[in-house]
Design an enzyme around this catalytic site. Structure first.
Site, PDB file in Angstrom:
ATOM      1  CG  ASN A   1      -1.819  -1.215   1.247  1.00  0.00           C
ATOM      2  OD1 ASN A   1      -2.178  -1.754   0.200  1.00  0.00           O
ATOM      3  ND2 ASN A   1      -2.176  -1.671   2.436  1.00  0.00           N
TER       4      ASN A   1
ATOM      5  CB  THR B   1      -2.105  -9.175  -0.410  1.00  0.00           C
ATOM      6  OG1 THR B   1      -1.516  -9.320  -1.703  1.00  0.00           O
ATOM      7  CG2 THR B   1      -1.501 -10.213   0.527  1.00  0.00           C
TER       8      THR B   1
ATOM      9  CG  HIS C   1       3.773  -1.717  -4.859  1.00  0.00           C
ATOM     10  ND1 HIS C   1       2.626  -2.487  -4.757  1.00  0.00           N
ATOM     11  CD2 HIS C   1       4.755  -2.541  -5.304  1.00  0.00           C
ATOM     12  CE1 HIS C   1       2.914  -3.735  -5.135  1.00  0.00           C
ATOM     13  NE2 HIS C   1       4.194  -3.782  -5.458  1.00  0.00           N
TER      14      HIS C   1
END
Length: 231
Positions: free
Chosen positions: A88, A171, A105
């Site tokens: 996230n 996830t 990310h």
């Protein structure tokens, strides 16, 4: 020495705080083709569109708060050395008090140079055309787009290799390279998989506990179980 707990989180834990998940069932993200707003080519083709897209995401982040799953993970720090590896880009883990968080990310609350990927700035307002780094290039969101390297992956792998237990929360385990982290965990350590629609089976891993619940319901169950078996 405290035992090491590694936590891998995805969109499911943030969704319960009101952050929209990565993309809708039709493959669109907020009405955009994903490659328009999450690729270097998309940024090159239409930087205004991309900057506005992430400006809106950043603005939304100020309207949400951590949920009980985030706080349950924070409580683990009282007993263990806890490393959170998240896919996230929000700051909800940090806001709930987690001390060691790796963002695979990228982070919405940072901007970086288009010229030098290592030139990263804290950024909590809009990124506009004309906002330049110290080297004179346009600032862009500090987000890992499709086709780009995941710079924190090596660090995440090293941490996972030393885990005494692994929690996987919210996830799909379908997005690589993050999904491959489970394969670096030591064999036979306890693994908890918390997701309302788990796409993983016990056949593939030893000591796997599947909790088919949302993060806010499932994480406290996993945390209490871990404390019972690890202390």
């Amino acid at each position: 020495m405290k035992k090491s707990i590694v936590v891998l989180t995805g969109a499911g834990i943030s969704a319960e705080s009101g952050i929209k998940t990565f993309r809708d069932a039709n493959g669109l993200w907020e009405g955009h083709d994903i490659m328009e707003v999450a690729s270097p080519q998309g940024f090159k083709n239409n930087p205004t569109l991309v900057l506005d897209f992430y400006n809106q995401r950043r603005k939304q982040l100020t309207t949400v708060k951590p949920n009980t799953a985030h706080y349950a993970l924070t409580s683990l720090q009282n007993y263990f050395n806890v490393n959170i590896i998240t896919q996230n880009v929000d700051d909800l883990h940090e806001r709930s008090g987690s001390k060691q968080v790796i963002h695979l990310h990228g982070e919405l609350l940072k901007a970086r140079s288009s010229m030098d990927k290592n030139l990263i700035l804290p950024w909590n307002k809009n990124i506009e055309i004309g906002n330049l780094c110290s080297k004179g290039s346009q600032l862009r969101p500090h987000i890992v787009w499709f086709g780009e390297d995941v710079p924190m992956m090596d660090k995440a792998i090293e941490i996972t290799k030393k885990a005494d237990a692994l929690l996987i929360i919210g996830t799909s385990m379908q997005v690589y390279p993050a999904a491959g982290l489970i394969d670096y965990a030591p064999k036979n350590i306890p693994i908890y998989f918390i997701d309302p629609n788990p796409k993983i089976t016990k056949n593939n891993y030893n000591n796997l506990t599947i909790i088919a619940e949302s993060a806010t319901k499932g994480v406290p169950i996993a945390v209490n179980s871990l404390i019972d078996i690890m202390l």
